[in-house]
Design an enzyme around this catalytic site. Structure first.
Site, short mmCIF file in Angstrom:
data_model
loop_
_atom_site.label_atom_id
_atom_site.label_comp_id
_atom_site.label_asym_id
_atom_site.label_seq_id
_atom_site.Cartn_x
_atom_site.Cartn_y
_atom_site.Cartn_z
N SER A 139 7.59 7.82 15.16
CA SER A 139 7.32 8.94 14.26
C SER A 139 5.82 9.10 14.13
CB SER A 139 7.93 8.66 12.87
OG SER A 139 7.46 9.58 11.91
N TYR A 152 9.95 3.08 5.81
CA TYR A 152 10.16 3.91 6.99
C TYR A 152 8.89 3.94 7.83
CZ TYR A 152 11.14 7.91 9.98
OH TYR A 152 11.32 8.72 11.08
#
Length: 253
Positions: A139, A152
């Site tokens: 990401s 995350y």
């Protein structure tokens, strides 16, 4: 990674980027297997997308991963591409451990242990294929954090460094390691993301990814143009500004 002629397994592909990528790869002449926890979604995919095979897998469960790997390889012994797509993204408040610890542990189990276990389940087989690929999924938040999703962010940073490391180790094999680095994309990964105007439309994102795979078959990282803002903030010297802008526009604050 060649864009066609592969047999691809994408666990965590019953929706969002994973499913959209599976559909595009099948359209490009690949045999595609998608995996997920929810049997009803797998049945729907099988009915609506003929030719895409499905297998039930819970990537947070080691036994499920082993069982699914055996099933996939029995049905598709020519498998040569693994895309461990499954992931969770949840808001956490680190002022109080009661409010975040369970969420953090579950995130690490799915986002870090999941890919590690999946790679472990397939790596011996992949090394027998003449042209194999592991495509990890990280990401833009691996490179510039969103303050409401600490674990995350950390999990994706871990997978980035894992990708860098195993690429070095597997350099003497037929297995390539490619890292897919999405920006914010309009999916259901978090509540509200599908309507987030600041996020990239899913169809546009996947189209750009497939184009990059086609035109850059030897790329180590698949970076759409939009994610470079986050990916290279530190290298450009404007990391603090990137973090400020990223967190000023986040709808979950």
């Amino acid at each position: 990674m060649n864009i066609s002629g592969n047999t691809v397994f994408i666990p965590g592909a019953t929706s969002g980027i994973g499913l959209a990528l599976a559909i595009e790869l099948q359209a490009r002449g690949n045999t595609v297997v998608v995996g997920g926890r929810r049997s009803e979604l797998l049945r729907r995919i099988a009915a609506e997308k003929p030719g895409i095979d499905t297998v039930r897998i819970d990537t947070a469960n080691a036994a499920s991963i082993d069982s699914a790997a055996q099933e996939v390889l029995a049905r598709h012994p020519d498998l040569n591409v693994l895309v461990p797509m499954a992931g969770v993204m949840r808001v956490e408040d680190w002022h109080d451990p009661v409010s975040f610890l369970d969420t953090a542990e579950a995130t690490i189990t799915t986002n870090v242990l999941g890919p590690i276990r999946l790679i472990a389940a397939f790596i011996e087989h992949l090394q027998t294929r003449p042209d194999a690929t592991i495509m990890t999924v990280t990401s833009g938040l691996a490179f510039a954090p969103l303050k409401v999703t600490p674990t995350y962010n950390a999990s994706k940073a871990a997978i980035h460094m894992l990708s860098e490391s195993i690429r070095l180790q597997l350099a003497d094999t037929s297995v390539r390691v490619v890292e897919l680095i999405p920006p914010a994309v309009r999916t259901a990964l978090m509540p509200g993301h599908q309507e987030n105007e600041a996020a990239m439309p899913l169809e546009k994102y996947v189209a750009e990814v497939v184009s990059l795979l086609e035109t850059q078959p030897d790329a180590k990282e698949i970076q759409v143009e939009r994610v470079k803002f986050q990916r290279y903030g530190e290298a450009r010297g404007d990391y603090d500004k990137v973090v400020e802008i990223l967190n000023a526009t986040d709808p979950h604050q």
